[in-house]
Design an enzyme around this catalytic site. Structure first.
Site: not given
Ligand code: GUN
Length: 283
Positions: A51, A95, A118
């Protein structure tokens, strides 16, 4: 035909880089995404690194806050409250998964809705299911973008989603329904799963089991979207939930792992961050 998320996301990022530069000129600063990572789960660390790299490529300012696995829930909530109040922060991503002693539900609900890049906040989820304007969750958004770009017709067609998570299965089913597909949601307890998946013209697999869907479970000409990111237990290499070798001889379109859905998720996160920034500046 392979649908390359890698290529499509690269085009999206190039377009967004120009957009972000223009926003910087117009508003005197660029969008700012803050990622909070608690603990050191290797998968999570690698996602968060990806990211940050994508943010750099697009020109989005990004900050990663790392805390040890034994951080308290109070401390996480305190950090979120601080980020909510910070005018210079446009997007907040926590996350997942979080360590077990921290409630994901409480943490997600604590993020300001307008900074929820998200699309996991209860108000964003409710808005999605009520067809109101909302931030779409990144993976489902990326999947619909890939289908659209590949020119896959959805209206009136049979779509099967394998997996029912809040992050992928449920929202992607809703988006397919909104595109007028006829949607079946199957999962680990579905009886006769192979018969269900063989009925799919569009098959989205997000069940989290390496090579779970094999060629014999797919009908000739189906479009197959593989959301899985697993380690192959034998080779230790990255693999999807779909057995690519046997599936690709049946499918008309298929997404690879890596280089399929994953990069699209990140590109859509960049889009969501820009959207949150714009909504703040343009309201
Ligand atoms: N863990 C796995 N996929 C995601 C996601 O799309 N967003 C977040 N915040 N954590 C994750």
């Amino acid at each position: 035909m392979i649908i390359s998320g890698k290529e499509l996301s690269a085009r999206m990022k190039a377009d967004m880089a120009a957009e972000v530069a223009a926003l910087g000129t117009k508003y005197g600063r660029v969008p700012h995404l803050v990622v909070l990572l608690v603990g050191d789960d290797p998968g999570s660390v690698s996602y968060v690194t990806g990211k940050a790299k994508a943010c750099d490529a697009v020109g989005i300012r990004n900050t990663t806050i790392r805390r040890p696995a034994d951080t308290t829930e109070e401390e996480v909530l305190r950090i979120i409250a601080e980020l909510n109040a910070d005018e210079g922060v446009d997007g907040i991503l926590v996350q997942l998964p979080l360590p077990r002693h921290i409630s994901e539900e409480r943490v997600i609900a604590a993020i300001g809705r307008e900074k929820d890049v998200d699309g996991f906040h209860p108000l964003n989820v409710a808005a999605l299911w009520m067809k109101q304007p909302c931030t779409l969750p990144c993976t489902p958004k990326g999947i619909l973008r890939m289908l659209h770009t590949a020119g896959v017709e959805l209206e009136g067609r049979r779509a099967v989603v394998v997996g029912r998570s809040n992050i992928v299965g449920l929202p992607v089913a809703k988006l397919l329904l909104d595109a007028n597909a006829t949607v079946t949601v199957a999962h680990s307890r579905t009886r006769g799963l192979a018969d269900v998946t063989r009925g799919a013209e569009i098959l989205v697999v997000a069940i989290g089991r390496p090579r779970f869907i094999t060629g014999d479970m797919i009908s000739e000409g189906a479009v197959v979207i593989d959301v899985g990111v697993n380690r192959d237990p034998e080779t230790g290499r990255l693999c999807g939930d779909v057995d690519f070798e046997t599936a690709s001889s049946k499918a008309s379109y298929i997404t690879p792992v890596p280089g399929g859905v994953g990069p699209m998720t990140i590109a859509c996160l960049m889009e969501n961050t820009i959207e949150c920034f714009r909504r703040k500046k343009e309201r």
